[in-house]
Design a protein around this motif. Structure first.
Motif, mmCIF file in Angstrom:
data_model
loop_
_atom_site.group_PDB
_atom_site.id
_atom_site.type_symbol
_atom_site.label_atom_id
_atom_site.label_comp_id
_atom_site.label_asym_id
_atom_site.label_seq_id
_atom_site.Cartn_x
_atom_site.Cartn_y
_atom_site.Cartn_z
ATOM 1 N N ALA A 149 0.829 -1.206 0.000
ATOM 2 C CA ALA A 149 0.000 0.000 0.000
ATOM 3 C C ALA A 149 0.864 1.257 0.000
ATOM 4 O O ALA A 149 0.597 2.222 -0.735
ATOM 5 N N GLU A 150 1.924 1.250 0.822
ATOM 6 C CA GLU A 150 2.812 2.413 0.873
ATOM 7 C C GLU A 150 3.568 2.576 -0.441
ATOM 8 O O GLU A 150 3.810 3.696 -0.887
ATOM 9 N N GLY A 151 3.940 1.469 -1.069
ATOM 10 C CA GLY A 151 4.619 1.541 -2.366
ATOM 11 C C GLY A 151 3.718 2.119 -3.435
ATOM 12 O O GLY A 151 4.147 2.956 -4.242
ATOM 13 N N GLU A 152 2.463 1.691 -3.453
ATOM 14 C CA GLU A 152 1.510 2.213 -4.427
ATOM 15 C C GLU A 152 1.241 3.691 -4.198
ATOM 16 O O GLU A 152 1.078 4.461 -5.150
ATOM 17 N N ALA A 153 1.209 4.099 -2.930
ATOM 18 C CA ALA A 153 0.971 5.512 -2.609
ATOM 19 C C ALA A 153 2.123 6.387 -3.101
ATOM 20 O O ALA A 153 1.917 7.493 -3.607
ATOM 21 N N LYS A 154 3.352 5.867 -2.983
ATOM 22 C CA LYS A 154 4.524 6.626 -3.456
ATOM 23 C C LYS A 154 4.506 6.766 -4.968
ATOM 24 O O LYS A 154 4.850 7.817 -5.505
ATOM 25 N N VAL A 155 4.119 5.692 -5.659
ATOM 26 C CA VAL A 155 4.029 5.745 -7.122
ATOM 27 C C VAL A 155 2.978 6.765 -7.553
ATOM 28 O O VAL A 155 3.194 7.561 -8.470
ATOM 29 N N ALA A 156 1.836 6.763 -6.866
ATOM 30 C CA ALA A 156 0.769 7.712 -7.184
ATOM 31 C C ALA A 156 1.216 9.144 -6.933
ATOM 32 O O ALA A 156 0.896 10.059 -7.704
ATOM 33 N N GLU A 157 1.981 9.354 -5.867
ATOM 34 C CA GLU A 157 2.479 10.691 -5.545
ATOM 35 C C GLU A 157 3.440 11.188 -6.612
ATOM 36 O O GLU A 157 3.427 12.365 -6.983
ATOM 37 N N LYS A 158 4.291 10.281 -7.115
ATOM 38 C CA LYS A 158 5.231 10.657 -8.171
ATOM 39 C C LYS A 158 4.495 11.043 -9.450
ATOM 40 O O LYS A 158 4.881 11.966 -10.157
ATOM 41 N N LYS A 159 3.422 10.322 -9.753
ATOM 42 C CA LYS A 159 2.645 10.634 -10.955
ATOM 43 C C LYS A 159 2.004 12.010 -10.849
ATOM 44 O O LYS A 159 1.866 12.729 -11.843
ATOM 45 N N LYS A 160 1.612 12.379 -9.611
ATOM 46 C CA LYS A 160 1.038 13.712 -9.417
ATOM 47 C C LYS A 160 2.098 14.792 -9.589
ATOM 48 O O LYS A 160 1.839 15.866 -10.135
ATOM 49 N N SER A 161 3.300 14.505 -9.113
ATOM 50 C CA SER A 161 4.382 15.485 -9.187
ATOM 51 C C SER A 161 4.920 15.628 -10.607
ATOM 52 O O SER A 161 5.338 16.703 -11.021
ATOM 53 N N PHE A 162 4.914 14.515 -11.356
ATOM 54 C CA PHE A 162 5.426 14.525 -12.725
ATOM 55 C C PHE A 162 4.382 13.918 -13.659
ATOM 56 O O PHE A 162 4.536 12.790 -14.129
ATOM 57 N N PRO A 163 3.310 14.674 -13.932
ATOM 58 C CA PRO A 163 2.236 14.137 -14.788
ATOM 59 C C PRO A 163 2.707 13.951 -16.226
ATOM 60 O O PRO A 163 3.541 14.705 -16.732
#
Length: 250
Positions: free
Chosen positions: A224-238
């Motif tokens: 869950a924490e890994g998926e959250a980090k990936v999602a955060e990166k996508k928000k930062s670098f769309p």
């Protein structure tokens, strides 16, 4: 427990560190402990490592200070807990039996799981040299007045079996007794040792009856924490939209 990204035991398959003797394996018929280690934050340890290396360089103080701050920041962002775990898990498997042997306790440690910042070791006490254990604890007590878990285990075990210590006791009763005493003491001790190395970690040492529930909960947490980090990166670098600056014009 199913293994993921597992490594084989780090001891040589034919000989152990004592030399010449066949390396021991986990005995299926005897109980084991599971050592669960989750690295929560490694940034301070990474920064300290970079700072120590730069301290050895012959650079002007102002430049060294600016360079240290910048590189420490970059390294902390780049070096993740997963990278630390890759080295820590097999190293712990190798060093734990050596450290315990010096205290008169023969253990076998195997890595059974590794995933992201989380890894699990299987541990089994197989023999206790009562005389060596008492001698080692007497030396430790001179330096550390507070009783450690090995002191408590040896004192309690020897008091119960009396002065006559035979090989069946050292390979049968005492290993089980010492292992039971290790469980509540070992986790906090490991956590404190990692904290001294600037590694923020949680360590849980559990028996077979409690490991499954804890293990699957931890695996779910890591994912869950890994998926959250990936999602955060996508928000930062769309990603650019079609028809945008880098897309095809319609």
């Amino acid at each position: 427990m199913a293994a993921e990204n597992t490594t084989t035991p780090t001891a040589d398959p034919k000989t152990d560190d004592a030399g010449g003797e066949e390396a021991a394996n986990i005995h299926d018929e005897k109980p084991v402990l599971y050592v669960n280690v989750f690295l929560e934050d490694v940034s301070e340890a990474v920064k300290e490592g970079v700072a120590e290396k730069l301290a050895e360089k012959n650079l002007p103080p102002p430049l060294k200070e600016r360079l240290t701050k910048r590189l420490c920041h970059l390294a902390a962002d780049m070096v993740k807990a997963e990278k630390i775990v890759e080295k820590m898990a097999p190293k712990m498997c190798e060093e734990m039996p050596i450290k315990m042997k010096a205290k008169g306790i023969t253990v076998v440690a195997e890595e059974v799981y590794r995933g992201g910042p989380f890894f699990v070791l299987m541990l089994q006490v197989q023999h206790v040299d009562a005389a060596l254990m008492v001698e080692a604890q007497q030396e430790m007590e001179k330096e550390q007045p507070k009783e450690s878990w090995t002191t408590k285990a040896s004192r309690g075990g020897l008091n119960m079996v009396g002065l006559t210590v035979t090989d069946p006791i050292q390979s049968g009763y005492l290993p089980s007794f010492v292992q039971s005493k290790m469980q509540p003491e070992m986790g906090p001790m490991m956590q404190a040792e990692l904290a001294e190395k600037k590694l923020k970690a949680s360590c849980e040492v559990l028996g077979e009856d409690k490991e499954a529930r804890f293990f699957f909960a931890m695996v779910s947490r890591v994912r869950a924490e890994g998926e959250a980090k990936v999602a955060e990166k996508k928000k930062s670098f769309p990603l650019p939209l079609a028809g945008g600056p880098f897309g095809k014009k319609s």
